[in-house]
Design a protein around this motif. Structure first.
Motif, short mmCIF file in Angstrom:
data_model
loop_
_atom_site.label_atom_id
_atom_site.label_comp_id
_atom_site.label_asym_id
_atom_site.label_seq_id
_atom_site.Cartn_x
_atom_site.Cartn_y
_atom_site.Cartn_z
N GLU A 197 0.84 -1.21 0.00
CA GLU A 197 0.00 0.00 0.00
C GLU A 197 0.87 1.25 0.00
N GLN A 198 1.83 1.29 -0.92
CA GLN A 198 2.81 2.36 -0.92
C GLN A 198 2.21 3.74 -1.18
N GLU A 199 1.01 3.78 -1.75
CA GLU A 199 0.37 5.07 -1.98
C GLU A 199 0.08 5.80 -0.67
N ASN A 200 0.04 5.08 0.43
CA ASN A 200 -0.22 5.71 1.73
C ASN A 200 1.00 6.46 2.28
N PHE A 201 2.14 6.29 1.63
CA PHE A 201 3.37 6.84 2.18
C PHE A 201 4.01 7.90 1.29
N VAL A 202 3.30 8.34 0.26
CA VAL A 202 3.82 9.35 -0.65
C VAL A 202 4.06 10.66 0.11
N LEU A 203 5.27 11.20 -0.06
CA LEU A 203 5.69 12.47 0.56
C LEU A 203 5.75 12.40 2.09
N GLU A 239 7.68 9.24 11.43
CA GLU A 239 6.89 8.46 12.37
C GLU A 239 5.70 7.78 11.70
N VAL A 240 5.32 8.25 10.51
CA VAL A 240 4.21 7.63 9.77
C VAL A 240 4.53 6.16 9.47
N TYR A 241 5.81 5.84 9.28
CA TYR A 241 6.19 4.48 8.92
C TYR A 241 6.14 3.52 10.10
N ASP A 242 5.86 4.08 11.29
CA ASP A 242 5.75 3.22 12.46
C ASP A 242 4.57 2.25 12.35
N GLN A 243 3.63 2.56 11.46
CA GLN A 243 2.50 1.65 11.26
C GLN A 243 2.91 0.39 10.49
N LEU A 244 4.10 0.42 9.91
CA LEU A 244 4.65 -0.74 9.21
C LEU A 244 5.61 -1.50 10.11
#
Length: 207
Positions: free
Chosen positions: A110-116, A122-127
């Motif tokens: 779901e890489q579209e959730n991580f654009v920019l 810290e957004v990547y902490d959900q991964l």
């Protein structure tokens, strides 16, 4: 073919190293510092129409989740289309023996959730790292050079890909303090190049 965006990497990393003392420094930390940041191929594109104006962003993630490990989120896009990156990856930088390192390449779900979102790591902490998909055989092996830079490439024929007639891809990367050079090419089963730059790699200058 010479203007291919494919595999313009990454990776990612650095120059001006002659002025950096080598003794007593943690070379892994140097490599990570040199790879971290925002970069652009605008200067190269301005003088050579074989290359596009591309933005490259590489920033650390998971520094608290996985202590002792080194992970970078990587995003590449045309400068005119920053919200539509053509490449999103996660790299794991691993120290090997004898001044050598390996940059292992993963895709993310779901890489579209991580654009920019490199601006807010810290957004990547959900991964979790278990969510990533390894690009088998596509790791870049880097070595410390005499001038303090790092350089290396993938192992020929190991990075399998089925894209525009290619059966495998190669990447050659050099990292300095102020720029990163990345040369990505695709080859068919006969060893003939079918996409990618033919005269040299993309040069991404640090912004």
């Amino acid at each position: 073919m010479s203007k291919s965006l494919l595999f313009a990497s990454a990776l990612v990393l650095l120059s001006a190293c002659k002025s950096v003392p080598q003794s007593g420094l943690d070379q892994t930390e140097r490599l990570l510092t040199m790879m971290t940041g925002s970069f652009s191929s605008a200067a190269q594109a301005a003088v050579d129409t074989n290359f596009y104006d591309i933005s490259l962003h590489m920033y650390p993630i998971w520094q608290k989740q996985y202590p002792g490990e080194h992970w970078l989120y990587v995003e590449q896009a045309l400068r005119s289309q920053q919200d539509k990156p053509y490449r999103q990856r996660v790299y794991q930088i691993e120290k090997l023996a004898n001044n050598q390192w390996r940059s292992v390449v993963y895709t993310i779900p779901e890489q579209e959730n991580f654009v920019l979102q490199w601006k807010t790591p810290e957004v990547y902490d959900q991964l979790k790292k278990e969510d990533l998909v390894l690009r088998e055989g596509c790791a870049v092996f880097l070595s410390l050079q005499e001038d303090g830079s790092f350089a290396g490439k993938t192992r020929k024929g190991e990075c399998s890909i089925s894209l525009r007639g290619a059966s495998y891809a190669t990447s050659a990367v050099s990292v300095w303090a102020d720029k990163i050079s990345s040369w990505d090419q695709g080859f068919n089963e006969a060893g003939e190049q079918v996409w990618g730059a033919t005269t040299g790699g993309y040069v991404f200058k640090r912004l």
